[in-house]
Write a protein that holds these residues in place. Structure first.
Motif, PDB file in Angstrom:
ATOM      1  N   GLY A  68     -13.781  -3.914 -12.510  1.00  0.00           N
ATOM      2  CA  GLY A  68     -13.548  -2.872 -11.520  1.00  0.00           C
ATOM      3  C   GLY A  68     -13.768  -3.316 -10.082  1.00  0.00           C
ATOM      4  N   SER A  69     -14.242  -4.529  -9.883  1.00  0.00           N
ATOM      5  CA  SER A  69     -14.471  -5.025  -8.528  1.00  0.00           C
ATOM      6  C   SER A  69     -13.148  -5.465  -7.897  1.00  0.00           C
ATOM      7  N   GLU A  70     -13.177  -5.605  -6.572  1.00  0.00           N
ATOM      8  CA  GLU A  70     -11.989  -6.023  -5.840  1.00  0.00           C
ATOM      9  C   GLU A  70     -12.059  -7.514  -5.543  1.00  0.00           C
ATOM     10  N   GLY A  71     -11.014  -8.226  -5.912  1.00  0.00           N
ATOM     11  CA  GLY A  71     -10.934  -9.657  -5.643  1.00  0.00           C
ATOM     12  C   GLY A  71     -10.028  -9.937  -4.456  1.00  0.00           C
ATOM     13  N   ASP A  72      -9.654 -11.193  -4.289  1.00  0.00           N
ATOM     14  CA  ASP A  72      -8.824 -11.626  -3.172  1.00  0.00           C
ATOM     15  C   ASP A  72      -7.445 -10.960  -3.165  1.00  0.00           C
ATOM     16  N   MET A  73      -6.899 -10.710  -4.336  1.00  0.00           N
ATOM     17  CA  MET A  73      -5.552 -10.139  -4.417  1.00  0.00           C
ATOM     18  C   MET A  73      -5.518  -8.719  -3.847  1.00  0.00           C
ATOM     19  N   VAL A  74      -6.619  -7.988  -3.929  1.00  0.00           N
ATOM     20  CA  VAL A  74      -6.656  -6.627  -3.380  1.00  0.00           C
ATOM     21  C   VAL A  74      -6.471  -6.668  -1.866  1.00  0.00           C
ATOM     22  N   LYS A  75      -7.029  -7.676  -1.214  1.00  0.00           N
ATOM     23  CA  LYS A  75      -6.871  -7.804   0.235  1.00  0.00           C
ATOM     24  C   LYS A  75      -5.396  -7.981   0.603  1.00  0.00           C
ATOM     25  N   SER A  76      -4.711  -8.879  -0.083  1.00  0.00           N
ATOM     26  CA  SER A  76      -3.282  -9.092   0.160  1.00  0.00           C
ATOM     27  C   SER A  76      -2.487  -7.827  -0.117  1.00  0.00           C
ATOM     28  N   CYS A  77      -2.830  -7.173  -1.195  1.00  0.00           N
ATOM     29  CA  CYS A  77      -2.133  -5.954  -1.590  1.00  0.00           C
ATOM     30  C   CYS A  77      -2.388  -4.834  -0.568  1.00  0.00           C
ATOM     31  N   SER A  78      -3.581  -4.777  -0.002  1.00  0.00           N
ATOM     32  CA  SER A  78      -3.907  -3.779   1.028  1.00  0.00           C
ATOM     33  C   SER A  78      -3.080  -4.020   2.284  1.00  0.00           C
ATOM     34  N   GLU A  79      -2.890  -5.269   2.645  1.00  0.00           N
ATOM     35  CA  GLU A  79      -2.054  -5.605   3.801  1.00  0.00           C
ATOM     36  C   GLU A  79      -0.601  -5.194   3.540  1.00  0.00           C
ATOM     37  N   PHE A  80      -0.138  -5.427   2.321  1.00  0.00           N
ATOM     38  CA  PHE A  80       1.212  -5.021   1.931  1.00  0.00           C
ATOM     39  C   PHE A  80       1.338  -3.495   1.993  1.00  0.00           C
ATOM     40  N   LYS A  81       0.316  -2.792   1.543  1.00  0.00           N
ATOM     41  CA  LYS A  81       0.301  -1.320   1.576  1.00  0.00           C
ATOM     42  C   LYS A  81       0.452  -0.817   3.008  1.00  0.00           C
ATOM     43  N   GLU A  82      -0.267  -1.420   3.937  1.00  0.00           N
ATOM     44  CA  GLU A  82      -0.172  -1.024   5.347  1.00  0.00           C
ATOM     45  C   GLU A  82       1.243  -1.244   5.884  1.00  0.00           C
ATOM     46  N   MET A  83       1.846  -2.386   5.529  1.00  0.00           N
ATOM     47  CA  MET A  83       3.217  -2.667   5.959  1.00  0.00           C
ATOM     48  C   MET A  83       4.192  -1.632   5.400  1.00  0.00           C
ATOM     49  N   LEU A  84       4.014  -1.292   4.137  1.00  0.00           N
ATOM     50  CA  LEU A  84       4.876  -0.293   3.495  1.00  0.00           C
ATOM     51  C   LEU A  84       4.780   1.051   4.202  1.00  0.00           C
ATOM     52  N   GLU A  85       3.566   1.485   4.464  1.00  0.00           N
ATOM     53  CA  GLU A  85       3.355   2.785   5.101  1.00  0.00           C
ATOM     54  C   GLU A  85       4.002   2.839   6.479  1.00  0.00           C
ATOM     55  N   LYS A  86       3.876   1.764   7.248  1.00  0.00           N
ATOM     56  CA  LYS A  86       4.459   1.722   8.593  1.00  0.00           C
ATOM     57  C   LYS A  86       5.984   1.683   8.537  1.00  0.00           C
ATOM     58  N   ARG A  87       6.503   0.841   7.677  1.00  0.00           N
ATOM     59  CA  ARG A  87       7.963   0.637   7.655  1.00  0.00           C
ATOM     60  C   ARG A  87       8.696   1.777   6.957  1.00  0.00           C
ATOM     61  N   CYS A  88       8.158   2.248   5.838  1.00  0.00           N
ATOM     62  CA  CYS A  88       8.879   3.225   5.024  1.00  0.00           C
ATOM     63  C   CYS A  88       8.521   4.673   5.349  1.00  0.00           C
ATOM     64  N   ARG A  89       7.427   4.871   6.038  1.00  0.00           N
ATOM     65  CA  ARG A  89       6.977   6.208   6.443  1.00  0.00           C
ATOM     66  C   ARG A  89       6.865   7.175   5.273  1.00  0.00           C
ATOM     67  N   LEU A  90       6.357   6.653   4.163  1.00  0.00           N
ATOM     68  CA  LEU A  90       6.086   7.467   2.983  1.00  0.00           C
ATOM     69  C   LEU A  90       4.629   7.283   2.604  1.00  0.00           C
ATOM     70  N   PRO A  91       4.050   8.283   1.934  1.00  0.00           N
ATOM     71  CA  PRO A  91       2.702   8.065   1.436  1.00  0.00           C
ATOM     72  C   PRO A  91       2.713   6.971   0.356  1.00  0.00           C
ATOM     73  N   VAL A  92       1.693   6.115   0.410  1.00  0.00           N
ATOM     74  CA  VAL A  92       1.528   5.054  -0.588  1.00  0.00           C
ATOM     75  C   VAL A  92       0.161   5.257  -1.213  1.00  0.00           C
ATOM     76  N   VAL A  93       0.133   5.466  -2.525  1.00  0.00           N
ATOM     77  CA  VAL A  93      -1.129   5.702  -3.233  1.00  0.00           C
ATOM     78  C   VAL A  93      -1.406   4.550  -4.184  1.00  0.00           C
ATOM     79  N   TRP A  94      -2.690   4.323  -4.446  1.00  0.00           N
ATOM     80  CA  TRP A  94      -3.121   3.268  -5.364  1.00  0.00           C
ATOM     81  C   TRP A  94      -3.100   3.768  -6.803  1.00  0.00           C
ATOM     82  N   GLN A  95      -2.829   2.843  -7.714  1.00  0.00           N
ATOM     83  CA  GLN A  95      -3.008   3.076  -9.141  1.00  0.00           C
ATOM     84  C   GLN A  95      -3.548   1.789  -9.752  1.00  0.00           C
ATOM     85  N   ASP A  96      -4.639   1.907 -10.469  1.00  0.00           N
ATOM     86  CA  ASP A  96      -5.234   0.758 -11.156  1.00  0.00           C
ATOM     87  C   ASP A  96      -4.166   0.095 -12.030  1.00  0.00           C
TER      88      ASP A  96
END
Length: 141
Positions: A68-96
């Protein structure tokens, strides 16, 4: 409500969409990148799918460690999430997304696909469909 799920990886992004009623999750495609740091074309393709499918929400797989801990890939994925939200202007939610790729591989093998390149070509979009299915089951959407 039409939903989209993404299984983000360094070289690929698996894409799945729901039907118009938000009942079924279906694998759509795998977007392949030549350079892991170049996301412009990947984001453009996602944006096209959003418009084609009239998507209202993006579900992004969160690559947690098994404990359940966050590794290095979560950081990259979080950066991707921010890009998606800015570019696509849609809500982006997490799912395990723990074990989604493992489950996708099992589905492919059970379906008779044994060749490594065929598994590799399809695994990410099926993992995205699993992520979407789990999100819909948990959220009631």
């Amino acid at each position: 409500m039409r939903l989209m799920a993404l299984d983000y990886g360094f070289a690929t992004v698996g894409v799945a969409v729901s039907d118009e009623l938000g009942i079924a999750a279906m694998p759509l495609e795998t977007i392949v990148r030549k350079n892991k740091n170049k996301l412009r074309k990947t984001l453009a393709r996602i944006e096209n799918i959003i418009h084609e499918r009239e998507t209202e929400l993006i579900v992004l797989g969160k690559p947690l460690n098994m404990d359940g801990s966050e590794g290095d890939m979560v950081k990259s994925c979080s950066e991707f999430k921010e890009m998606l939200e800015k570019r696509c202007r849609l809500p982006v939610v997490w799912q395990d997304e723990r074990l989604s790729s493992h489950e996708a591989r099992e589905i492919l093998v059970a379906g008779g696909i044994k060749e490594r390149h065929e598994i590799k070509k399809n695994i990410d979009s099926i993992a995205a469909a699993i992520i979407l299915k789990e999100y819909m089951a948990i959220s009631g959407k």
